[in-house]
Design a protein around this motif. Structure first.
Motif, PDB file in Angstrom:
ATOM      1  N   VAL A   1     -27.000  49.275 -22.943  1.00  0.00           N
ATOM      2  CA  VAL A   1     -27.236  49.087 -24.381  1.00  0.00           C
ATOM      3  C   VAL A   1     -27.174  47.595 -24.665  1.00  0.00           C
ATOM      4  O   VAL A   1     -26.135  46.957 -24.450  1.00  0.00           O
ATOM      5  N   ASN A   2     -28.274  47.029 -25.113  1.00  0.00           N
ATOM      6  CA  ASN A   2     -28.309  45.606 -25.474  1.00  0.00           C
ATOM      7  C   ASN A   2     -28.010  45.476 -26.958  1.00  0.00           C
ATOM      8  O   ASN A   2     -28.880  45.698 -27.808  1.00  0.00           O
ATOM      9  N   TYR A   3     -26.750  45.135 -27.248  1.00  0.00           N
ATOM     10  CA  TYR A   3     -26.333  44.970 -28.649  1.00  0.00           C
ATOM     11  C   TYR A   3     -26.019  43.515 -28.991  1.00  0.00           C
ATOM     12  O   TYR A   3     -26.242  43.084 -30.133  1.00  0.00           O
ATOM     13  N   ALA A   4     -25.504  42.741 -28.001  1.00  0.00           N
ATOM     14  CA  ALA A   4     -25.076  41.365 -28.299  1.00  0.00           C
ATOM     15  C   ALA A   4     -26.194  40.617 -29.013  1.00  0.00           C
ATOM     16  O   ALA A   4     -27.352  40.636 -28.580  1.00  0.00           O
ATOM     17  N   GLY A   5     -25.850  39.960 -30.109  1.00  0.00           N
ATOM     18  CA  GLY A   5     -26.868  39.229 -30.848  1.00  0.00           C
ATOM     19  C   GLY A   5     -26.243  38.487 -32.008  1.00  0.00           C
ATOM     20  O   GLY A   5     -25.082  38.690 -32.345  1.00  0.00           O
ATOM     21  N   ILE A   6     -27.043  37.613 -32.585  1.00  0.00           N
ATOM     22  CA  ILE A   6     -26.609  36.880 -33.780  1.00  0.00           C
ATOM     23  C   ILE A   6     -27.678  36.998 -34.852  1.00  0.00           C
ATOM     24  O   ILE A   6     -28.837  37.277 -34.551  1.00  0.00           O
ATOM     25  N   LEU A   7     -27.238  36.803 -36.100  1.00  0.00           N
ATOM     26  CA  LEU A   7     -28.113  37.064 -37.250  1.00  0.00           C
ATOM     27  C   LEU A   7     -28.283  35.849 -38.161  1.00  0.00           C
ATOM     28  O   LEU A   7     -28.251  36.000 -39.379  1.00  0.00           O
ATOM     29  N   PRO A   8     -28.429  34.658 -37.656  1.00  0.00           N
ATOM     30  CA  PRO A   8     -28.439  33.506 -38.573  1.00  0.00           C
ATOM     31  C   PRO A   8     -29.730  33.392 -39.368  1.00  0.00           C
ATOM     32  O   PRO A   8     -30.766  33.923 -38.962  1.00  0.00           O
ATOM     33  N   ALA A   9     -29.624  32.696 -40.496  1.00  0.00           N
ATOM     34  CA  ALA A   9     -30.764  32.613 -41.416  1.00  0.00           C
ATOM     35  C   ALA A   9     -31.385  31.227 -41.412  1.00  0.00           C
ATOM     36  O   ALA A   9     -30.679  30.219 -41.403  1.00  0.00           O
TER      37      ALA A   9
ATOM     38  N   PHE B   1     -32.962  32.633 -29.832  1.00  0.00           N
ATOM     39  CA  PHE B   1     -33.693  33.263 -28.727  1.00  0.00           C
ATOM     40  C   PHE B   1     -32.850  33.382 -27.465  1.00  0.00           C
ATOM     41  O   PHE B   1     -32.983  34.349 -26.717  1.00  0.00           O
ATOM     42  N   ASP B   2     -31.963  32.406 -27.214  1.00  0.00           N
ATOM     43  CA  ASP B   2     -31.164  32.452 -25.978  1.00  0.00           C
ATOM     44  C   ASP B   2     -30.320  33.716 -25.900  1.00  0.00           C
ATOM     45  O   ASP B   2     -30.116  34.267 -24.815  1.00  0.00           O
ATOM     46  N   LEU B   3     -29.805  34.162 -27.041  1.00  0.00           N
ATOM     47  CA  LEU B   3     -28.991  35.379 -27.002  1.00  0.00           C
ATOM     48  C   LEU B   3     -29.833  36.620 -27.331  1.00  0.00           C
ATOM     49  O   LEU B   3     -29.851  37.588 -26.574  1.00  0.00           O
ATOM     50  N   ASN B   4     -30.521  36.572 -28.465  1.00  0.00           N
ATOM     51  CA  ASN B   4     -31.180  37.801 -28.937  1.00  0.00           C
ATOM     52  C   ASN B   4     -32.317  38.256 -28.035  1.00  0.00           C
ATOM     53  O   ASN B   4     -32.576  39.462 -27.922  1.00  0.00           O
ATOM     54  N   PHE B   5     -33.003  37.304 -27.402  1.00  0.00           N
ATOM     55  CA  PHE B   5     -34.090  37.743 -26.531  1.00  0.00           C
ATOM     56  C   PHE B   5     -33.852  37.433 -25.058  1.00  0.00           C
ATOM     57  O   PHE B   5     -33.896  38.327 -24.220  1.00  0.00           O
ATOM     58  N   LYS B   6     -33.549  36.173 -24.735  1.00  0.00           N
ATOM     59  CA  LYS B   6     -33.452  35.830 -23.302  1.00  0.00           C
ATOM     60  C   LYS B   6     -32.333  36.627 -22.621  1.00  0.00           C
ATOM     61  O   LYS B   6     -32.517  37.151 -21.516  1.00  0.00           O
ATOM     62  N   ALA B   7     -31.180  36.716 -23.267  1.00  0.00           N
ATOM     63  CA  ALA B   7     -30.070  37.460 -22.657  1.00  0.00           C
ATOM     64  C   ALA B   7     -30.444  38.930 -22.477  1.00  0.00           C
ATOM     65  O   ALA B   7     -30.192  39.523 -21.418  1.00  0.00           O
TER      66      ALA B   7
END
Ligand SMILES: NC(=O)c1ccc[n+]([C@@H]2O[C@H](COP(=O)([O-])OP(=O)(O)OC[C@H]3O[C@@H](n4cnc5c(N)ncnc54)[C@H](OP(=O)(O)O)[C@@H]3O)[C@@H](O)[C@H]2O)c1
Length: 260
Positions: free
Chosen positions: A89-97, A112-118
């Protein structure tokens, strides 16, 4: 009664907080052996203890998933310790605006480094592990923003759009090897990350609840508990013929612009 995920080995990235923690705990209650990823050791220990109290095995792997080596180590820990990997389950992520016109290169890279690349590299190593043991199920936690996104979520929306494409890519290309990949559109949930973000804007839980009551078609924020059953289903053999789907747990909401 047979438990839904009995004996399955499941990795949850971001298993320390919010929906990641709720998913890890619920998977444990359903009999899974769970590997919890995150950076916060105290929170990781708490998730692991909760899973162990339900009678299942679990351990925490500390890592910053912006580093590809940490993505590899997380997946390898599951395969080494339990001898196989059945679910990710890929949940780790950040939500900045940030609106498109104010987005800097550093901001873009941090999203992108966390939400997509990771997520990409966790999938990459998970698929390699699953190929060795006959298949598995990946659930990528998505967002309504993937379908265009609010004005102030340009990079975030695009990171989730890329994740949706990755989900379809795996579904299309690995079905013959019994590896499934599905997407869960997580609704609007007052997670620690969402609350931190809103506090940085001078807002609070009450503001979130009031706005949600107005803009969400079903009249409220979602909760982790609203989202967990869909993830458990997608991880389980009950969905063995389901791949490439977008399961929306968003109370009928799709962004049509700012929620102001
Ligand atoms: N909240 C919502 O309304 C909402 C809606 C749609 C989708 N989502 C999705 O939910 C996910 C989490 O967002 P959130 O802010 O709501 O969650 P959150 O509950 O605050 O959790 C964020 C998780 O990400 C982990 N994490 C953050 N940076 C990391 C890093 N560098 N390496 C490894 N793990 C890291 C955190 O673990 P540590 O603290 O232990 O590092 C934590 O477990 C994102 O993918 C987001 O797109 C949220």
């Amino acid at each position: 009664m047979a438990r839904m995920l009995a004996e399955k080995v499941i990795v949850v990235t971001g298993g320390t907080k919010g929906l990641g923690r709720a998913t890890a705990a619920a998977a444990g209650r359903e009999g899974a052996r769970v590997v919890v990823g995150g950076r916060d050791e105290q929170a990781g220990r708490e998730t692991v203890e909760e899973i162990r109290r339900s009678g299942s095995e679990a351990f925490f792997v500390r890592g910053d998933l912006r580093r590809v080596a940490d993505c590899e180590a997380l997946i390898a820990a599951a395969a080494t310790h339990f001898g196989r990997l059945d679910g990710l389950v890929n949940y780790a992520g950040i939500l900045p605006a940030s609106p498109l016109t104010e987005t800097t290169e550093d901001f873009f890279d941090s999203v992108f480094d966390l939400n997509f690349k990771a997520a990409f590299f966790c999938c990459r190593f998970a698929v390699s592990a699953m190929l060795k043991t006959g298949g598995g199920s990946i659930v990528n936690v998505g967002s309504t923003h993937a379908y265009g996104g609010d004005y102030d979520r340009a990079a975030y929306a695009c990171s989730k759009g890329a994740l949706l494409t990755l989900t379809k890519h795996i579904a299309i290309n690995y079905a013959r090897r019994h590896i499934r990949a599905n997407w869960l559109t997580m609704g609007w949930v007052a997670t620690p990350g969402e609350l931190d973000h809103r506090r940085s804007e001078g807002r609070d839980l009450r503001w979130l609840e009031e706005v949600a009551a107005k803009v969400m078609p079903m009249g409220r924020l979602q909760t982790c508990e609203d989202n967990v059953p869909g993830i458990l289903y997608l991880l389980s053999d009950q969905s063995s013929q389901v791949t490439g789907v977008e399961l929306h747990v968003s109370g009928g909401y799709f962004p049509r612009g700012s929620v102001e």
